[in-house]
Design a protein around this motif. Structure first.
Motif, PDB file in Angstrom:
ATOM      1  N   VAL A  25      -4.570  -0.745  -5.676  1.00  0.00           N
ATOM      2  CA  VAL A  25      -4.170  -1.306  -4.375  1.00  0.00           C
ATOM      3  C   VAL A  25      -3.240  -0.338  -3.632  1.00  0.00           C
ATOM      4  O   VAL A  25      -3.360  -0.130  -2.419  1.00  0.00           O
ATOM      5  N   ILE A  26      -2.313   0.291  -4.363  1.00  0.00           N
ATOM      6  CA  ILE A  26      -1.391   1.253  -3.739  1.00  0.00           C
ATOM      7  C   ILE A  26      -2.159   2.434  -3.159  1.00  0.00           C
ATOM      8  O   ILE A  26      -1.896   2.900  -2.032  1.00  0.00           O
TER       9      ILE A  26
ATOM     10  N   LEU B 170      -5.501   3.981   3.611  1.00  0.00           N
ATOM     11  CA  LEU B 170      -5.584   3.361   4.934  1.00  0.00           C
ATOM     12  C   LEU B 170      -4.494   3.891   5.865  1.00  0.00           C
ATOM     13  O   LEU B 170      -4.742   4.158   7.055  1.00  0.00           O
ATOM     14  N   ALA B 171      -3.282   4.048   5.335  1.00  0.00           N
ATOM     15  CA  ALA B 171      -2.190   4.578   6.157  1.00  0.00           C
ATOM     16  C   ALA B 171      -2.470   6.015   6.584  1.00  0.00           C
ATOM     17  O   ALA B 171      -2.223   6.405   7.742  1.00  0.00           O
TER      18      ALA B 171
ATOM     19  N   ASN C 192      -5.125   5.924   9.236  1.00  0.00           N
ATOM     20  CA  ASN C 192      -4.545   5.468  10.503  1.00  0.00           C
ATOM     21  C   ASN C 192      -3.738   6.583  11.171  1.00  0.00           C
ATOM     22  O   ASN C 192      -3.769   6.752  12.398  1.00  0.00           O
TER      23      ASN C 192
ATOM     24  N   LEU D 200      -5.309   2.469  -2.224  1.00  0.00           N
ATOM     25  CA  LEU D 200      -6.071   2.018  -1.056  1.00  0.00           C
ATOM     26  C   LEU D 200      -5.178   1.899   0.179  1.00  0.00           C
ATOM     27  O   LEU D 200      -5.563   2.310   1.282  1.00  0.00           O
ATOM     28  N   LEU D 201      -3.992   1.322  -0.004  1.00  0.00           N
ATOM     29  CA  LEU D 201      -3.068   1.204   1.127  1.00  0.00           C
ATOM     30  C   LEU D 201      -2.637   2.579   1.639  1.00  0.00           C
ATOM     31  O   LEU D 201      -2.530   2.805   2.859  1.00  0.00           O
TER      32      LEU D 201
END
Length: 291
Positions: A31-32, A38-39, A42, A34-35
């Motif tokens: 999860v870390i 995504l960051a 972005n 993936l985040l």
């Protein structure tokens, strides 16, 4: 037997709990990651948008007004090139639009049907060029007073101009500040003409030319007045050959004036005293200064 079974059950529970913790830890790191991905994506997208829109440090704010098809900018904007389809650059009331270039000229061009740009307005330190303009106005930013307009081409600067380059000027009066020099300079020919006469006043007036200087009055007289006198540099006046040719070694010259042309010239006077009298009419027919 029961003690062994309990001990094995405890080992099994510990192994199961450890496996569960490892699964949770793996899911947490997934999860870390993936985040973080995504960051990072972005951030790349934001940088791409900023690069496409050319949003640099100089742009403070931008607003897109829907329905009016208008882009509203705030503060100082730093652009390399601006393309406007309708050709309108407008500001708000009491907030004029200021366009400037850093150590470079500012050019405003129009694009024809063949998509070829034509330079219409070019502003630089060396001069300003306007081509194909139907109406153009220059106003003082502080008072709003009109300085120049193509519909009525008069030039009126509130604070004056240090240099003006033009081919023709119609003015009632041209002055310079006190203790400053007013200088007219041309490469070919300079003509100063007045409908009802021309008057020049100054502490000192200096005229110089590579060829000839003409003073002419159609209906009156040409008057030269000086508080300390009028001086003519005779060394620059032309020497006309006499009937016997140019006299070598002449230290004296006779100053002559053509009538009615008013042209001034010199005739050499020989050093040796002879009975022949040298007059202004003793010039060669092939070299007539009054012709």
């Amino acid at each position: 037997g029961k003690a062994d079974q309990q001990q094995q059950q405890q080992k099994y529970d510990l192994a199961k709990c450890q496996l569960y913790n490892e699964k949770n830890s793996f899911a947490f790191w997934v999860v870390i990651i993936l985040l973080f991905s995504l960051a990072l994506g972005n951030l790349c997208l934001t940088l791409t948008i900023a690069g496409v829109l050319k949003i640099y440090k100089g742009m403070e704010n931008i607003e897109l007004i829907q329905g009016a098809e208008t882009v509203k900018f705030f503060g100082n904007i730093d652009f390399d090139r601006v393309l406007k389809l309708d050709g309108k650059l407008e500001g708000f009331h009491e907030e004029p639009v200021e366009i400037s270039g850093d150590d470079g000229p500012v050019s405003i061009s129009l694009v024809n049907r063949n998509a070829h740009p034509h330079n219409k307005i070019h502003l630089s330190k060396n001069g300003s060029i306007l081509k194909g303009i139907n109406h153009f106005e220059v106003k003082d930013g502080a008072s709003g007073r009109q300085v120049f307009s193509t519909s009525r081409p008069t030039y009126n600067l509130p604070q004056g101009a240090s240099m003006l380059h033009t081919n023709l000027i119609n003015a009632a009066r041209i002055t310079s500040p006190i203790n400053d020099t007013l200088k007219f300079q041309t490469r070919n020919r300079f003509t100063l003409k007045g409908t009802e006469g021309t008057r020049l006043e100054a502490k000192e007036i200096l005229w110089s030319a590579d060829q000839n200087i003409f003073l002419k009055s159609d209906n009156g007289s040409a008057v030269l007045l000086g508080a300390n006198g009028i001086y003519v540099n005779v060394n620059s006046l032309p020497i006309v050959k006499s009937e016997h040719g140019l006299r070598a070694g002449s230290a004296q010259f006779k100053l002559c004036v053509c009538f009615p042309q008013g042209r001034i010239f010199r005739i050499a006077v020989p050093k040796a005293h002879t009975n022949a009298k040298v007059s202004c009419a003793h010039f060669s027919n092939w070299n007539d200064p009054c012709a």
